[in-house]
Design an enzyme around this catalytic site. Structure first.
Site, PDB file in Angstrom:
ATOM      1  N   TYR A  14       0.808  -1.220   0.000  1.00  0.00           N
ATOM      2  CA  TYR A  14       0.000   0.000   0.000  1.00  0.00           C
ATOM      3  C   TYR A  14       0.844   1.275   0.000  1.00  0.00           C
ATOM      4  O   TYR A  14       0.312   2.370  -0.081  1.00  0.00           O
ATOM      5  CB  TYR A  14      -0.910   0.038   1.234  1.00  0.00           C
ATOM      6  CG  TYR A  14      -1.915  -1.078   1.281  1.00  0.00           C
ATOM      7  CD1 TYR A  14      -2.960  -1.133   0.378  1.00  0.00           C
ATOM      8  CD2 TYR A  14      -1.822  -2.076   2.244  1.00  0.00           C
ATOM      9  CE1 TYR A  14      -3.895  -2.150   0.420  1.00  0.00           C
ATOM     10  CE2 TYR A  14      -2.751  -3.104   2.291  1.00  0.00           C
ATOM     11  CZ  TYR A  14      -3.779  -3.137   1.376  1.00  0.00           C
ATOM     12  OH  TYR A  14      -4.700  -4.148   1.426  1.00  0.00           O
ATOM     13  N   HIS A  19      -4.529   6.113  -1.368  1.00  0.00           N
ATOM     14  CA  HIS A  19      -5.097   6.128  -0.018  1.00  0.00           C
ATOM     15  C   HIS A  19      -4.037   6.415   1.048  1.00  0.00           C
ATOM     16  O   HIS A  19      -4.366   6.755   2.172  1.00  0.00           O
ATOM     17  CB  HIS A  19      -5.748   4.769   0.261  1.00  0.00           C
ATOM     18  CG  HIS A  19      -7.113   4.823   0.846  1.00  0.00           C
ATOM     19  ND1 HIS A  19      -7.917   5.946   0.868  1.00  0.00           N
ATOM     20  CD2 HIS A  19      -7.839   3.845   1.454  1.00  0.00           C
ATOM     21  CE1 HIS A  19      -9.069   5.655   1.453  1.00  0.00           C
ATOM     22  NE2 HIS A  19      -9.046   4.397   1.820  1.00  0.00           N
ATOM     23  N   ASN A  63      -9.966   1.805   7.847  1.00  0.00           N
ATOM     24  CA  ASN A  63     -11.336   1.795   8.362  1.00  0.00           C
ATOM     25  C   ASN A  63     -11.442   1.872   9.878  1.00  0.00           C
ATOM     26  O   ASN A  63     -12.525   2.121  10.403  1.00  0.00           O
ATOM     27  CB  ASN A  63     -12.083   0.561   7.860  1.00  0.00           C
ATOM     28  CG  ASN A  63     -12.229   0.570   6.351  1.00  0.00           C
ATOM     29  OD1 ASN A  63     -11.879   1.530   5.676  1.00  0.00           O
ATOM     30  ND2 ASN A  63     -12.754  -0.507   5.819  1.00  0.00           N
ATOM     31  N   ASP A  88      -6.476  11.519   1.933  1.00  0.00           N
ATOM     32  CA  ASP A  88      -6.815  11.609   0.514  1.00  0.00           C
ATOM     33  C   ASP A  88      -8.275  12.028   0.369  1.00  0.00           C
ATOM     34  O   ASP A  88      -9.089  11.768   1.249  1.00  0.00           O
ATOM     35  CB  ASP A  88      -6.588  10.254  -0.169  1.00  0.00           C
ATOM     36  CG  ASP A  88      -7.443   9.154   0.429  1.00  0.00           C
ATOM     37  OD1 ASP A  88      -7.256   8.843   1.630  1.00  0.00           O
ATOM     38  OD2 ASP A  88      -8.302   8.601  -0.271  1.00  0.00           O
ATOM     39  N   ASN A 109     -13.837   6.185   4.912  1.00  0.00           N
ATOM     40  CA  ASN A 109     -13.984   5.333   6.093  1.00  0.00           C
ATOM     41  C   ASN A 109     -13.017   5.672   7.223  1.00  0.00           C
ATOM     42  O   ASN A 109     -13.338   5.477   8.388  1.00  0.00           O
ATOM     43  CB  ASN A 109     -13.865   3.858   5.705  1.00  0.00           C
ATOM     44  CG  ASN A 109     -15.067   3.390   4.916  1.00  0.00           C
ATOM     45  OD1 ASN A 109     -16.178   3.880   5.112  1.00  0.00           O
ATOM     46  ND2 ASN A 109     -14.850   2.463   4.009  1.00  0.00           N
TER      47      ASN A 109
END
Length: 184
Positions: A14, A19, A63, A88, A109
């Site tokens: 990631y 994100h 989240n 973001d 989220n």
């Protein structure tokens, strides 16, 4: 004391995704500063202390970011107005940087989680990542890597964002920062 939180997801896969722009800003902010890593497992975050300020990258995945933020906030008794969250924003074109206090989560989220744990009246640094052509592709889009062209531009955007956060920490009001540092 300020708590500067960059939102993102942990793990190498990631690292350069859209994100994770909040993580990228925090990494750049602490890169050349003398910081100490605070190891408290109940924080659920990588936390770094630089002077009187804390920098955090939640390890809860996006989240559940609120779990990390509330743990740090309560332990250090940080006022909500001294919490800055960098994230973001799909609703802003790539490269746009905006600032606000409060407001809705806009389907994000990470913000939804933070709002449910500490309320909404923290400072938000919104970095535009653009949006996919098809609404059904949002998940894949935010979890995809920045393009090479975007990465080249991102360096300047992050530097600009850091200057704005430094101004906030230096005592400038949100309205002053909005007028000086908003990028459209």
């Amino acid at each position: 004391m300020y708590l500067i939180v960059g939102l993102g997801n942990i793990g190498e896969k990631y690292q350069l995704t859209r994100h994770n722009v909040g993580f990228l800003v925090v990494d750049k902010m602490i890169k050349n500063l003398s910081s100490s890593n605070i190891n408290k497992s109940n924080f659920k975050a990588d936390v770094f202390k630089v002077g009187y300020n804390l920098f955090a990258k939640p390890k809860t995945y996006m989240n559940l970011s609120g779990e990390a933020v509330i743990a740090i906030k309560e332990y250090y008794k940080i006022d909500i107005e001294n919490i800055i969250v960098i994230h973001d924003d799909l609703d802003l074109p790539f490269g746009t940087v905006k600032f606000k206090i409060g407001g809705g989560h806009g389907g994000h989220n990470g913000l939804r989680s933070i709002d449910s744990h500490i309320g909404k009246e923290y400072i938000r640094v919104r970095i535009g990542i653009g949006k996919p052509l098809n609404k059904e592709d949002v998940s894949n889009y935010v979890l995809s890597n920045f393009s090479k062209e975007e990465l080249n531009k991102l360096e300047g955007i992050i530097t600009h964002t850091i200057s704005a956060i430094d101004a906030l920490k230096g005592g400038e009001s949100i309205n002053e920062v909005k007028s000086k540092f908003t990028l459209k």
